[in-house]
Motif scaffolding. Structure first.
Motif, PDB file in Angstrom:
ATOM      1  N   SER A  51       0.664  -1.423  -0.149  1.00  0.00           N
ATOM      2  CA  SER A  51       0.146   0.480   0.254  1.00  0.00           C
ATOM      3  C   SER A  51       0.844   1.365  -0.160  1.00  0.00           C
ATOM      4  O   SER A  51       0.642   2.591  -0.972  1.00  0.00           O
ATOM      5  N   PHE A  52       1.942   1.084   0.920  1.00  0.00           N
ATOM      6  CA  PHE A  52       2.646   2.757   0.837  1.00  0.00           C
ATOM      7  C   PHE A  52       4.057   2.771   0.039  1.00  0.00           C
ATOM      8  O   PHE A  52       3.166   4.042  -1.167  1.00  0.00           O
ATOM      9  N   ASP A  53       3.778   1.505  -1.016  1.00  0.00           N
ATOM     10  CA  ASP A  53       4.709   1.491  -2.427  1.00  0.00           C
ATOM     11  C   ASP A  53       3.919   2.085  -2.981  1.00  0.00           C
ATOM     12  O   ASP A  53       4.254   2.718  -4.373  1.00  0.00           O
ATOM     13  N   ARG A  54       2.295   1.606  -3.302  1.00  0.00           N
ATOM     14  CA  ARG A  54       1.566   2.427  -4.788  1.00  0.00           C
ATOM     15  C   ARG A  54       1.442   3.565  -4.190  1.00  0.00           C
ATOM     16  O   ARG A  54       0.900   4.516  -4.925  1.00  0.00           O
ATOM     17  N   LEU A  55       0.615   4.019  -2.637  1.00  0.00           N
ATOM     18  CA  LEU A  55       1.159   5.412  -2.643  1.00  0.00           C
ATOM     19  C   LEU A  55       2.847   6.486  -2.777  1.00  0.00           C
ATOM     20  O   LEU A  55       2.040   8.048  -3.572  1.00  0.00           O
ATOM     21  N   LYS A  56       3.658   6.133  -2.614  1.00  0.00           N
ATOM     22  CA  LYS A  56       4.499   6.157  -3.226  1.00  0.00           C
ATOM     23  C   LYS A  56       4.660   6.547  -5.520  1.00  0.00           C
ATOM     24  O   LYS A  56       5.039   7.211  -5.575  1.00  0.00           O
ATOM     25  N   THR A  57       4.564   5.850  -5.060  1.00  0.00           N
ATOM     26  CA  THR A  57       4.410   5.621  -6.919  1.00  0.00           C
ATOM     27  C   THR A  57       3.568   6.712  -7.290  1.00  0.00           C
ATOM     28  O   THR A  57       3.708   7.855  -8.542  1.00  0.00           O
ATOM     29  N   GLU A  58       2.230   6.899  -7.142  1.00  0.00           N
ATOM     30  CA  GLU A  58       1.333   8.230  -6.886  1.00  0.00           C
ATOM     31  C   GLU A  58       1.380   8.969  -7.175  1.00  0.00           C
ATOM     32  O   GLU A  58       1.697  10.101  -7.394  1.00  0.00           O
ATOM     33  N   LEU A  59       2.396   9.626  -5.795  1.00  0.00           N
ATOM     34  CA  LEU A  59       3.188  11.087  -5.686  1.00  0.00           C
ATOM     35  C   LEU A  59       4.208  11.096  -6.499  1.00  0.00           C
ATOM     36  O   LEU A  59       3.758  12.567  -6.554  1.00  0.00           O
ATOM     37  N   THR A  60       5.405  10.175  -6.272  1.00  0.00           N
ATOM     38  CA  THR A  60       5.965  10.600  -7.152  1.00  0.00           C
ATOM     39  C   THR A  60       4.506  11.313  -9.022  1.00  0.00           C
ATOM     40  O   THR A  60       5.913  12.217  -9.620  1.00  0.00           O
ATOM     41  N   HIS A  61       4.098   9.845  -9.526  1.00  0.00           N
ATOM     42  CA  HIS A  61       3.379  10.656 -10.580  1.00  0.00           C
ATOM     43  C   HIS A  61       3.035  12.279 -10.443  1.00  0.00           C
ATOM     44  O   HIS A  61       2.831  12.736 -11.695  1.00  0.00           O
TER      45      HIS A  61
END
Length: 84
Positions: A51-61
């Protein structure tokens, strides 16, 4: 904090042999309950990390997007989007 719950799990064959090899005098765990609790904790950590990795990916984009592509959103819209 919730109260302890007793659960019954049936395993047989190769799974039962695997659990037996990992518990008791020759295993890494003192008993089956300790082993199962550790497996659940590790799975919980895995789910939280994903979940944290998905959030990081979304924030990076989001931070990489050009500023003119930003648009105002209401909190309710974001909550509804994340529930779907």
């Amino acid at each position: 904090m919730s109260r302890p719950t007793t659960m019954t799990v049936r395993v047989s064959g190769a799974l039962s042999d695997f659990v037996a090899a990992n518990t008791g005098d020759d295993g890494d765990y003192e008993n089956v309950s300790e082993y199962i609790r550790d497996l659940i904790r590790r799975d919980k950590e895995r789910v939280e990390a994903e979940s944290f990795d998905r959030l990081k990916t979304e924030l990076t984009h989001a931070f990489a997007a050009p500023e003119e592509s930003y648009q105002p959103l209401k909190a309710g819209d974001v909550i509804a989007r994340n529930r779907s």
